[in-house]
Design an enzyme around this catalytic site. Sequence first.
Site, PDB file in Angstrom:
ATOM      1  N   ASN A  12       0.879  -1.172   0.000  1.00  0.00           N
ATOM      2  CA  ASN A  12       0.000   0.000   0.000  1.00  0.00           C
ATOM      3  C   ASN A  12       0.913   1.217   0.000  1.00  0.00           C
ATOM      4  O   ASN A  12       1.454   1.586   1.041  1.00  0.00           O
ATOM      5  CB  ASN A  12      -0.901  -0.038   1.250  1.00  0.00           C
ATOM      6  CG  ASN A  12      -1.704   1.240   1.416  1.00  0.00           C
ATOM      7  OD1 ASN A  12      -1.774   2.065   0.507  1.00  0.00           O
ATOM      8  ND2 ASN A  12      -2.317   1.405   2.583  1.00  0.00           N
ATOM      9  N   TRP A  13       1.074   1.800  -1.184  1.00  0.00           N
ATOM     10  CA  TRP A  13       2.019   2.925  -1.294  1.00  0.00           C
ATOM     11  C   TRP A  13       1.496   4.186  -0.604  1.00  0.00           C
ATOM     12  O   TRP A  13       2.249   5.129  -0.381  1.00  0.00           O
ATOM     13  CB  TRP A  13       2.275   3.243  -2.773  1.00  0.00           C
ATOM     14  CG  TRP A  13       3.132   2.246  -3.496  1.00  0.00           C
ATOM     15  CD1 TRP A  13       3.637   1.071  -3.008  1.00  0.00           C
ATOM     16  CD2 TRP A  13       3.602   2.352  -4.851  1.00  0.00           C
ATOM     17  NE1 TRP A  13       4.389   0.436  -3.977  1.00  0.00           N
ATOM     18  CE2 TRP A  13       4.384   1.206  -5.118  1.00  0.00           C
ATOM     19  CE3 TRP A  13       3.437   3.298  -5.873  1.00  0.00           C
ATOM     20  CZ2 TRP A  13       5.000   0.992  -6.363  1.00  0.00           C
ATOM     21  CZ3 TRP A  13       4.043   3.079  -7.100  1.00  0.00           C
ATOM     22  CH2 TRP A  13       4.820   1.937  -7.342  1.00  0.00           C
ATOM     23  N   LYS A  14       0.205   4.230  -0.314  1.00  0.00           N
ATOM     24  CA  LYS A  14      -0.419   5.458   0.219  1.00  0.00           C
ATOM     25  C   LYS A  14      -0.104   6.621  -0.724  1.00  0.00           C
ATOM     26  O   LYS A  14       0.028   6.395  -1.927  1.00  0.00           O
ATOM     27  CB  LYS A  14       0.021   5.713   1.668  1.00  0.00           C
ATOM     28  CG  LYS A  14      -0.178   4.459   2.526  1.00  0.00           C
ATOM     29  CD  LYS A  14      -0.098   4.692   3.992  1.00  0.00           C
ATOM     30  CE  LYS A  14      -0.300   3.356   4.720  1.00  0.00           C
ATOM     31  NZ  LYS A  14      -0.319   3.483   6.167  1.00  0.00           N
ATOM     32  N   HIS A  98      -9.689   1.195   4.423  1.00  0.00           N
ATOM     33  CA  HIS A  98      -8.445   1.399   5.176  1.00  0.00           C
ATOM     34  C   HIS A  98      -8.710   2.353   6.344  1.00  0.00           C
ATOM     35  O   HIS A  98      -9.524   3.269   6.228  1.00  0.00           O
ATOM     36  CB  HIS A  98      -7.357   1.971   4.259  1.00  0.00           C
ATOM     37  CG  HIS A  98      -6.015   1.989   4.911  1.00  0.00           C
ATOM     38  ND1 HIS A  98      -5.639   2.980   5.783  1.00  0.00           N
ATOM     39  CD2 HIS A  98      -4.985   1.112   4.856  1.00  0.00           C
ATOM     40  CE1 HIS A  98      -4.420   2.712   6.229  1.00  0.00           C
ATOM     41  NE2 HIS A  98      -3.997   1.581   5.685  1.00  0.00           N
ATOM     42  N   GLU A 100      -7.161   4.790   7.456  1.00  0.00           N
ATOM     43  CA  GLU A 100      -6.974   6.215   7.141  1.00  0.00           C
ATOM     44  C   GLU A 100      -8.201   6.771   6.418  1.00  0.00           C
ATOM     45  O   GLU A 100      -8.582   7.931   6.609  1.00  0.00           O
ATOM     46  CB  GLU A 100      -5.680   6.403   6.322  1.00  0.00           C
ATOM     47  CG  GLU A 100      -4.453   6.222   7.210  1.00  0.00           C
ATOM     48  CD  GLU A 100      -3.218   5.693   6.506  1.00  0.00           C
ATOM     49  OE1 GLU A 100      -3.138   5.769   5.266  1.00  0.00           O
ATOM     50  OE2 GLU A 100      -2.324   5.187   7.221  1.00  0.00           O
ATOM     51  N   GLU A 167      -5.857  -4.893  10.384  1.00  0.00           N
ATOM     52  CA  GLU A 167      -4.847  -3.858  10.608  1.00  0.00           C
ATOM     53  C   GLU A 167      -5.190  -3.081  11.870  1.00  0.00           C
ATOM     54  O   GLU A 167      -5.970  -2.122  11.823  1.00  0.00           O
ATOM     55  CB  GLU A 167      -4.802  -2.886   9.421  1.00  0.00           C
ATOM     56  CG  GLU A 167      -4.409  -3.518   8.111  1.00  0.00           C
ATOM     57  CD  GLU A 167      -3.772  -2.494   7.177  1.00  0.00           C
ATOM     58  OE1 GLU A 167      -2.646  -2.739   6.754  1.00  0.00           O
ATOM     59  OE2 GLU A 167      -4.384  -1.455   6.903  1.00  0.00           O
ATOM     60  N   GLY A 173       1.956   2.305  10.747  1.00  0.00           N
ATOM     61  CA  GLY A 173       2.914   3.398  10.611  1.00  0.00           C
ATOM     62  C   GLY A 173       3.565   3.802  11.920  1.00  0.00           C
ATOM     63  O   GLY A 173       4.206   4.848  12.002  1.00  0.00           O
ATOM     64  N   SER A 205       2.943  -2.106  10.376  1.00  0.00           N
ATOM     65  CA  SER A 205       4.378  -2.164  10.660  1.00  0.00           C
ATOM     66  C   SER A 205       5.010  -3.525  10.373  1.00  0.00           C
ATOM     67  O   SER A 205       5.897  -3.966  11.102  1.00  0.00           O
ATOM     68  CB  SER A 205       4.653  -1.719  12.102  1.00  0.00           C
ATOM     69  OG  SER A 205       4.240  -0.368  12.295  1.00  0.00           O
ATOM     70  N   GLY A 226       2.638  -1.152   4.275  1.00  0.00           N
ATOM     71  CA  GLY A 226       2.714   0.275   3.970  1.00  0.00           C
ATOM     72  C   GLY A 226       4.152   0.705   3.746  1.00  0.00           C
ATOM     73  O   GLY A 226       4.728   0.488   2.676  1.00  0.00           O
ATOM     74  N   GLY A 227       4.753   1.312   4.759  1.00  0.00           N
ATOM     75  CA  GLY A 227       6.095   1.886   4.637  1.00  0.00           C
ATOM     76  C   GLY A 227       7.122   0.971   3.989  1.00  0.00           C
ATOM     77  O   GLY A 227       7.892   1.399   3.115  1.00  0.00           O
TER      78      GLY A 227
HETATM   79  P1  PGA Z   1       2.505   0.297   7.651  1.00  0.00           P
HETATM   80  O1  PGA Z   1       1.069   0.514   6.954  1.00  0.00           O
HETATM   81  O2  PGA Z   1       3.045  -0.997   7.110  1.00  0.00           O
HETATM   82  O3  PGA Z   1       3.325   1.496   7.222  1.00  0.00           O
HETATM   83  O4  PGA Z   1       2.276   0.243   9.122  1.00  0.00           O
HETATM   84  C1  PGA Z   1       0.190  -0.555   6.744  1.00  0.00           C
HETATM   85  C2  PGA Z   1      -1.090  -0.053   6.115  1.00  0.00           C
HETATM   86  O5  PGA Z   1      -1.543   1.049   6.480  1.00  0.00           O
HETATM   87  O6  PGA Z   1      -1.677  -0.724   5.255  1.00  0.00           O
END
Ligand code: PGA
Length: 245
Positions: A12-14, A98, A100, A167, A173, A205, A226-227
């Site tokens: 997930n590049w966001k 998600h 967010e 999640e 994050g 994470s 994500g990251g």
């Molecule tokens: P993260 O994000 O790996 O940076 O914690 C995961 C996500 O939000 O899908």
Amino acid sequence: MGMARTRLVAGNWKMHGSRAANRALLDAIVKAMGKGASAECAVCVPFPYLQQVSGQLAGTALAWGAQNVSEHAQGAYTGEVSAAMLAEFGCRYVIVGHSERRHLYCESDAQVAAKFAAAQGAGLVPILCVGETLAERDAGLTEEVVARQLDAVLGKGAFSDAVLAYEPVWAIGTGRTATPHQAQAVHAFLRKRLSREARILYGGSVKAGNATALFAMPDIDGGLIGGASLVAQEFLAIVQAAAKG
Ligand code: PGA
């Protein structure tokens, strides 16, 4: 891993990327993926890069998708993108619900369920995200929250072929991963509401250093990353961890 559930690792590049950075990242991933056994994997990218990604990844083992979709088919919805549009760009996956989106953009359970149905209606595989906040976990509400989020979608139709991602909001994050046993407990709880074949990913994470222990759990079928999905070596190491055992 039980049954015939192929592990999936989805990035997930966001809201990250540029044409140049995307090209370099995907080049590195695709080159290394060519060698050796792999789990299924995908990248979920910002809308403007779907054209670039579909061009660069066509014919490779790396699938692609988007991070959001409108619940509407078409019409006067300024700024929105429909599921049919995503399908036209060769997306296999789309993330829905998600945390967010739920928290920053106030998406309700009902709206997430409508997005899920729209995605399936266009032949996409939705990756439905559920997860509790730290306050909810501390109050002992984890199961209640994820059940409510999942049941809103189950009521809207079949889950077959869809992917669920657990999640925990406090792990996204933050560098604070759920322990394998914390994650497994919630996955086992969610599994009971789904068919045994449904894939349940863990997200929050996930890194090269903790992926193997997470994927060793019987109900964890891969990860939503994500990251670490923005760093080729990290993402590849997570894919390798998923491909093993
Ligand atoms: P993260 O994000 O790996 O940076 O914690 C995961 C996500 O939000 O899908």
